[in-house]
Design a protein around this motif. Structure first.
Motif, short mmCIF file in Angstrom:
data_model
loop_
_atom_site.label_atom_id
_atom_site.label_comp_id
_atom_site.label_asym_id
_atom_site.label_seq_id
_atom_site.Cartn_x
_atom_site.Cartn_y
_atom_site.Cartn_z
N ALA A 200 19.04 -4.53 -4.70
CA ALA A 200 18.30 -3.41 -4.11
C ALA A 200 17.00 -3.14 -4.86
O ALA A 200 16.13 -2.43 -4.33
N SER A 201 16.83 -3.73 -6.05
CA SER A 201 15.54 -3.59 -6.75
C SER A 201 14.44 -4.27 -5.96
O SER A 201 13.29 -3.80 -5.90
N ASP A 202 14.77 -5.39 -5.32
CA ASP A 202 13.79 -6.09 -4.47
C ASP A 202 13.53 -5.31 -3.18
O ASP A 202 12.46 -5.40 -2.59
N LEU A 203 14.54 -4.51 -2.74
CA LEU A 203 14.36 -3.70 -1.52
C LEU A 203 13.42 -2.52 -1.81
O LEU A 203 12.63 -2.11 -0.95
N TRP A 204 13.47 -2.01 -3.04
CA TRP A 204 12.50 -0.97 -3.46
C TRP A 204 11.08 -1.53 -3.36
O TRP A 204 10.18 -0.92 -2.78
N ALA A 205 10.89 -2.77 -3.90
CA ALA A 205 9.56 -3.40 -3.85
C ALA A 205 9.12 -3.61 -2.41
O ALA A 205 7.94 -3.41 -2.06
N LEU A 206 10.07 -3.98 -1.52
CA LEU A 206 9.75 -4.14 -0.09
C LEU A 206 9.22 -2.82 0.47
O LEU A 206 8.21 -2.82 1.21
N GLY A 207 9.85 -1.72 0.11
CA GLY A 207 9.39 -0.40 0.57
C GLY A 207 7.96 -0.12 0.12
O GLY A 207 7.12 0.34 0.92
N CYS A 208 7.67 -0.46 -1.14
CA CYS A 208 6.30 -0.26 -1.67
C CYS A 208 5.29 -1.13 -0.92
O CYS A 208 4.18 -0.69 -0.62
N ILE A 209 5.70 -2.37 -0.59
CA ILE A 209 4.76 -3.31 0.05
C ILE A 209 4.51 -2.91 1.50
O ILE A 209 3.38 -2.98 1.99
N ILE A 210 5.54 -2.43 2.19
CA ILE A 210 5.35 -1.95 3.59
C ILE A 210 4.38 -0.76 3.57
O ILE A 210 3.42 -0.70 4.36
N TYR A 211 4.58 0.16 2.63
CA TYR A 211 3.69 1.32 2.49
C TYR A 211 2.26 0.83 2.28
O TYR A 211 1.31 1.30 2.91
N GLN A 212 2.09 -0.17 1.41
CA GLN A 212 0.74 -0.67 1.07
C GLN A 212 0.09 -1.40 2.23
O GLN A 212 -1.12 -1.29 2.45
N MET A 213 0.89 -2.17 3.00
CA MET A 213 0.32 -2.89 4.16
C MET A 213 -0.27 -1.90 5.17
O MET A 213 -1.30 -2.14 5.77
#
Ligand SMILES: NC(=O)Nc1ccc2c(c1)=C(Cc1cc(-c3cccc(C(=O)NCCN4CCCCC4)c3)c[nH]1)C(=O)N=2
Length: 297
Positions: A200-213
């Motif tokens: 789920a640490s990689d899922l946190w990063a996914l959330g950050c990247i979606i926000y940034q896109m």
């Protein structure tokens, strides 16, 4: 196959730099094919006691390359000389995702859905291979000549033993010594507090990247790293006006401080609870790598 050496490649421009390595665009003298060669400085690695990290990166790249799954750089071969280790890797002609986000300022929802979908597919493959990336960020998401993603840099990766993310006492001792955290803007709260990474640490990063896109910037921003860490631990971030509502709902379900309560955290065999989120309605995940990506504009 015969062991390769630097004599088998024509070295071109530098296309990446790390603390222990430099990545060069190269051409194979026999096939004229282009590759990226990651050159790792042996003395620096030994001096900084990072040999375990390099071995783990090689092992993870071998696991991914043998699995034959899309969305990752492939490791074609390795060799060494007195000074360096050489990893012959895929060349991603269109470089990192980050300059594309910076160039257009914000992706439209179709592009965001497509690239978030490809990243999610890639994270499913990692989960099934019992691998945590631990440093997922737009700089480590490359784009091939057809503009599909190729995730790279497993230098911080972790192989989860027998599907058990808990740790034994030896792991705990090493963890307390382990000063590793990922890149400030994308690091998860659990990596900052108890230094233990989860899928789920990689899922946190996914959330950050979606926000940034969508917004053009990562959610947790500050002048100094320590201030970024404070914002993460307090979940201190906001959505700009006009942020797509379905994307906002998904980001809010991924940026959850307790990693066990993150959307997808308890999924087995992939991330069905994230794939079924309304943001991905109509996306054919299994065929993403076969479809033409939407133009980034
Ligand atoms: N740490 C790592 O493992 N790093 C790696 C590993 C493998 C690897 C890797 C890094 C690569 C990095 C890379 C960098 C580049 C690159 C570098 C400089 C310029 C460009 C470039 O201009 N591409 C055209 C796309 N631009 C981008 C911005 C908007 C306009 C168009 C690409 C291409 N590939 C690569 O191709 N393969």
């Amino acid at each position: 196959p015969a062991k390769r050496s630097t004599q088998d490649f024509i070295f071109g421009k530098v296309i990446g730099e790390g603390s222990f390595s430099t990545v060069y665009l190269t051409k194979d003298v026999h096939s004229a094919k282009e590759y990226a060669i990651k050159v790792c400085d042996k003395r620096h690695i030994i001096r900084e006691k990072k040999t375990e990290y390099i071995k783990r990166e090689r092992d993870i790249l071998n696991m991914i390359s043998s699995a034959g799954v899309p969305f990752f750089v492939k490791l074609y071969c390795t060799f060494q000389d007195n000074d360096s280790l050489y990893f012959v890797l895929s060349y991603a002609k269109n470089g990192e995702l980050l300059p594309y986000i910076n160039k257009v300022g914000a992706f439209d929802i179709e592009c965001t859905r497509f690239y978030a979908g490809e990243i999610l597919q890639a994270l499913e493959h990692l989960q099934r291979l019992n691998i945590i990336h631990r440093d997922l960020k737009p700089e480590n998401i490359l784009l091939d000549e057809k503009m599909h993603i190729l995730i790279t840099d497993f230098g911080s990766g972790k192989i989860v033993k027998n599907d058990d993310q808990s740790e034994d006492s030896e792991d705990e001792t090493r963890r307390r010594r382990n000063s590793f955290v990922g890149t400030a803007q994308y690091v998860s709260p659990e990596l900052l507090t108890d230094k233990v990474a989860h899928y789920a640490s990689d899922l946190w990063a996914l959330g950050c990247i979606i926000y940034q896109m969508i917004s053009g910037l990562p959610p947790f921003r500050a002048r100094h790293e320590y201030a970024i860490f404070q914002k993460i631990l307090k979940l201190e971030y906001e959505f700009p006006e006009e942020f797509d509502s379905q994307a906002q709902d998904l980001v809010q379900k991924l940026l959850v401080l307790n990693c066990n309560e993150r959307l997808g955290a308890n999924d087995k065999d992939g991330y069905p609870s994230i794939k079924s989120h309304p943001m991905f309605a109509g996306l054919d995940f299994a065929r993403l790598h076969l479809t033409t990506p939407p133009a980034i504009s």
